[in-house]
Design an enzyme around this catalytic site. Structure first.
Site, PDB file in Angstrom:
ATOM      1  N   GLU A 309       0.821  -1.214   0.000  1.00  0.00           N
ATOM      2  CA  GLU A 309       0.000   0.000   0.000  1.00  0.00           C
ATOM      3  C   GLU A 309       0.858   1.269   0.000  1.00  0.00           C
ATOM      4  O   GLU A 309       0.608   2.203   0.753  1.00  0.00           O
ATOM      5  CB  GLU A 309      -0.969  -0.010   1.190  1.00  0.00           C
ATOM      6  CG  GLU A 309      -1.927  -1.193   1.145  1.00  0.00           C
ATOM      7  CD  GLU A 309      -2.998  -1.178   2.227  1.00  0.00           C
ATOM      8  OE1 GLU A 309      -2.730  -0.625   3.306  1.00  0.00           O
ATOM      9  OE2 GLU A 309      -4.081  -1.723   1.991  1.00  0.00           O
ATOM     10  N   ASP A 383      -8.338  -9.001   3.749  1.00  0.00           N
ATOM     11  CA  ASP A 383      -8.079  -7.870   4.643  1.00  0.00           C
ATOM     12  C   ASP A 383      -9.143  -7.731   5.735  1.00  0.00           C
ATOM     13  O   ASP A 383      -9.961  -6.816   5.680  1.00  0.00           O
ATOM     14  CB  ASP A 383      -8.035  -6.586   3.789  1.00  0.00           C
ATOM     15  CG  ASP A 383      -7.466  -5.418   4.557  1.00  0.00           C
ATOM     16  OD1 ASP A 383      -7.160  -5.581   5.741  1.00  0.00           O
ATOM     17  OD2 ASP A 383      -7.337  -4.333   3.958  1.00  0.00           O
ATOM     18  N   GLU A 411     -12.912  -2.138  11.897  1.00  0.00           N
ATOM     19  CA  GLU A 411     -12.897  -1.378  10.646  1.00  0.00           C
ATOM     20  C   GLU A 411     -13.958  -1.865   9.665  1.00  0.00           C
ATOM     21  O   GLU A 411     -14.627  -1.069   9.011  1.00  0.00           O
ATOM     22  CB  GLU A 411     -11.502  -1.494  10.001  1.00  0.00           C
ATOM     23  CG  GLU A 411     -11.406  -0.807   8.652  1.00  0.00           C
ATOM     24  CD  GLU A 411     -10.019  -0.918   8.029  1.00  0.00           C
ATOM     25  OE1 GLU A 411      -9.114  -1.506   8.660  1.00  0.00           O
ATOM     26  OE2 GLU A 411      -9.847  -0.413   6.896  1.00  0.00           O
TER      27      GLU A 411
HETATM   28  C1  BDP Z   1      -6.304  -2.031   5.899  1.00  0.00           C
HETATM   29  C2  BDP Z   1      -6.606  -0.664   6.451  1.00  0.00           C
HETATM   30  C3  BDP Z   1      -5.418   0.246   6.343  1.00  0.00           C
HETATM   31  C4  BDP Z   1      -4.198  -0.411   6.947  1.00  0.00           C
HETATM   32  C5  BDP Z   1      -3.978  -1.768   6.287  1.00  0.00           C
HETATM   33  C6  BDP Z   1      -2.833  -2.546   6.920  1.00  0.00           C
HETATM   34  O1  BDP Z   1      -7.695  -0.115   5.762  1.00  0.00           O
HETATM   35  O2  BDP Z   1      -5.730   1.452   7.004  1.00  0.00           O
HETATM   36  O3  BDP Z   1      -3.072   0.383   6.812  1.00  0.00           O
HETATM   37  O4  BDP Z   1      -5.129  -2.547   6.437  1.00  0.00           O
HETATM   38  O5  BDP Z   1      -3.121  -3.485   7.631  1.00  0.00           O
HETATM   39  O6  BDP Z   1      -7.346  -2.897   6.262  1.00  0.00           O
HETATM   40  O7  BDP Z   1      -1.680  -2.224   6.689  1.00  0.00           O
END
Ligand code: BDP
Length: 717
Positions: A309, A383, A411
């Site tokens: 990401e 996720d 979340e």
């Molecule tokens: C996702 C979240 C994000 C996190 C990412 C992670 O939306 O904010 O940074 O996981 O785990 O679910 O790195």
């Protein structure tokens, strides 16, 4: 005069008792209110006549304070500190440092308990009937004391007492996604607990209570900052602040860890690169580790999100995840630190099912990681969705210690306004059988290291805490923090037993409260799956903030951040084909598991659309068509929230009014949002199925367009 003073004292006690009752959830599950059942109280008062803790190191001093506060609260002040052996004495101390305890002959019981396990027994020492809490090391005594208090809080019998307990997993950590400006990524309970600006000089009293709460459930480490890390955390200014927190947590056997940014040597070190094979870079990390350990001798180690990401990582230099992890591991190794390297990697430029990418990346690296590296794997391959099958990496890398990462913060499960008990989710994953070394190769056995004989093992939970008075936003979200800790200690506990403990400690020991609340908690996660993403649907939430339903998200700069990528609804049907005809993600599981998910006859309904694209008219086990079943699930989920409200409303007067009203208001929000999810999703999928709603279900009043136009610019994210 005397009566006046007495009356005054009485009134004072009454008013403080009242104030405590209205503490707004601050005391969590460590309430220590006077035991309300008079017979129980009397029997405890008879059994416990005093207490003694042998030793005065910081951990034992913390244990002492806890035992004193706990006993005074639960029993009234009838069990004072005592330095003489007498009937009814509770004696706590490490076995080797308390010669008195040698007479209890507990050596055998302590043999395999390690430094954190404990023994609690009632026994006789020189003719006196006593309760002994002992362990091989101070930490074990602390955990034993908390456990003993838990027995009283949940009103268990004290005769006979013959308990041994030790943690199956070594590193039991919270991961805080807290930023240095005190915002919390995916935090729904206020701001970050860490008041960076006032640290290191100002120590909030709640830091102590945070540590107590964690110690009470066996959590022994905390990663203080967000995985999307700011390199500044490693500058002297911040390390001093980190050291101050470490000092508060140390007496509770909690180590601090930090998330690091892989490009830190560039960001704060003045280097041109952060290539893990570069000599200067390696030297920089070694020096940094030395600097950290000079300030924090028991520092735990680093957590790393790299090449994920948008975060920098070793692949920026053509190196592997193992190269990156090992460089950091080498720097920490002389000091006993560990690296927790996250496997949460996926890349939009790789044209491969996102669910397969972490496995593809990490499986070939099995055996390449240093001894003090753990690879931290999210519970499922996408996720933290409301439901995912277990991550295929579990079992696939026998030479690598794998941690499991759960998300305690909700979340994808309604933020902090939905009552969703996660004990059942955690258990579903831990108990899942990977078949990696034959039947019985559960995720739990991989994570605790027993399956492949690893000496380090770990489990992480993304924390749901913040500055809200009750720590977690929703009173019932406290139960998720609690359940995570209890399962990290002992994954063989049941979700139900943990829920019951939590209810007894937090709400009431009255069976007419325990039974309905437990039932509601146990069903809550399934209800939520039903009103959000039933039958294996996933990733259909709002864009960016992830608030509310948005299965219509498409045409964004990344395909794998859209909803249509995951549900693939069209006029012919819905679902992601991950069988050999599709992305073949099933092939990453061991043959018995792959076979089960592949065959429609054996694929559980829960994972159906995760693995299969099926026609709207596909005949389900229930006899309904897929379209009808989908509608029914959405409606059942929303209806269940109404049921939860009924259950809760019937408890008025049985639990404190404050908590009652708080949860009542939250359930109203949950109901509204469950109906919103249901209507938006059913209307959206209907635009593809082109089939009528089952006649028995009430039609949504608003249009699909209405739901699509809702916008929430300031929803927390
Ligand atoms: C996702 C979240 C994000 C996190 C990412 C992670 O939306 O904010 O940074 O996981 O785990 O679910 O790195």
């Amino acid at each position: 005069m005397k009566t006046l003073i007495l009356a005054f004292i009485f009134l004072f006690v009454l008013s403080t008792a009242h104030a405590l009752r209205a503490e707004g959830g601050y005391r969590l599950w460590l309430k220590y209110d006077l035991i309300s059942n008079p017979q129980k109280l009397q029997s405890y008062q008879q059994a416990i006549r005093g207490w003694m803790i042998i030793g005065d190191c910081p951990i034992l001093t913390a244990a002492k304070k806890e035992l004193q506060t706990g006993l005074e609260g639960l029993l009234g002040s009838t069990a004072p500190f005592s330095d003489e052996l007498k009937n009814g004495l509770v004696i706590a101390g490490t076995y080797k440092d308390a010669p008195l305890l040698a007479k209890a002959n507990l050596g055998d019981k302590l043999k395999n308990l390690g430094p954190e396990g404990f023994v609690i027994v009632n026994t006789t020492i020189t003719d006196k009937k006593v309760i002994v809490i002992t362990a091989n090391a101070d930490a074990g005594v602390l955990y034993g004391v908390f456990h003993f208090l838990r027995l009283l809080q949940t009103q268990q019998n004290l005769e006979p007492l013959d308990l041994v307990s030790f943690p199956k997993i070594r590193l039991r950590l919270l991961n805080h996604w807290d930023n240095l400006d005190r915002t919390v990524e995916r935090g729904y309970a206020g701001f970050s607990l860490w008041d960076w600006h006032k640290l290191p000089d100002y120590i909030h009293s709640y830091y102590h209570d945070y540590a107590r709460a964690n110690a009470s459930i066996g959590i022994n480490g905390t990663v203080l900052n967000n995985v999307n890390a700011n390199a500044l955390i490693l500058t002297p200014l911040y390390l001093e602040k980190v050291a101050a927190l470490a000092e508060v947590f140390r007496p509770y056997n909690i180590k601090v860890y930090l998330s690091i940014r892989f490009s830190a040597p560039i960001d704060i070190g003045g280097l041109k690169v952060s290539d893990p094979l570069d000599k200067q870079v390696r030297q920089w990390w070694k020096a940094k580790a030395g600097e950290i350990y000079a300030l924090i001798p028991d520092f735990g180690g680093f957590l790393v999100k790299a090449n994920s990401e948008g975060q920098p990582g070793p692949q920026n230099y053509g190196r592997t995840h193992a190269d990156g992890a090992n460089m950091l591991a080498d720097a920490l190794q002389p000091f006993g630190g560990v690296v927790m390297w996250r496997a949460f990697v996926y890349d939009d430029n790789i044209k491969e099912d996102r669910a397969k990418q972490a496995y593809n990346e990490f499986k070939p690296l099995d055996g390449a990681f240093g001894e003090n590296v753990l690879v931290q794997v999210k519970n499922g391959p996408i996720d933290f969705q409301p439901r995912e099958p277990f991550h295929p990496l579990f079992g696939a890398t026998p030479k690598t210690s794998l941690m499991v990462e759960f998300q305690i913060t909700q979340e994808y499960l309604g933020f902090s306004t939905h009552l969703v008990y996660l004990g059942t989710l955690f258990k579903e994953v831990l108990d899942a059988d990977t078949y990696a070394r034959g039947a019985g190769s559960t995720v739990a056995k991989i994570v605790d290291g027993s399956l492949d004989k690893h000496t380090i093992s770990g489990i992480a939970g993304v924390a749901n805490t913040g500055t809200d008075r009750n720590w977690t936003g929703h009173l019932f979200a406290q139960a998720n923090w609690y359940a995570f800790g209890r399962l990290a200690w002992d994954h063989q506990l049941t979700a139900e037993a943990i829920a019951e403990e939590w209810i007894r400690m937090t709400l009431s020991n009255d069976p007419t409260v325990i039974q309905p609340v437990k039932k509601m908690m146990m069903a809550s996660r399934e209800n939520t799956v039903n009103y959000m993403s039933p039958l294996g649907l996933h990733h259909i939430m709002g864009w960016g903030h992830h608030y509310g339903p948005a299965p219509w998200i498409k045409d964004k700069h990344r395909d794998d951040w859209t909803s249509v990528y995951y549900h693939k609804a069209d006029s012919s049907g819905v679902g992601f084909d991950r069988t050999a005809r599709g992305s073949n993600a099933v092939s990453q599981y061991c043959p018995p598991v792959a076979k089960k998910f592949t065959a429609l006859e054996t694929c559980p309904d829960e994972y159906l659309l995760w693995f299969h694209h099926l026609s709207w008219d596909y005949k389900m086990r229930s006899g309904k068509t897929l379209w009808e079943e989908l509608c029914h699930r959405y409606y059942a989920g929303a209806a269940a929230v109404q049921e939860m409200q009924n259950t809760w409303n019937a408890l008025q007067g049985k639990i404190d009014e404050d908590s009652f009203r708080h949860v009542q208001a939250m359930l109203k929000i949950q109901e509204k949002e469950a109906v919103w999810w249901r209507n938006a999703c059913v209307l959206y999928f209907q635009s593809f199925s082109r089939r009528p709603m089952p006649a028995e279900l009430e039609k949504p009043q608003k249009s699909l367009q209405y739901y699509q136009e809702l916008s929430f610019p300031f929803a927390p994210k």
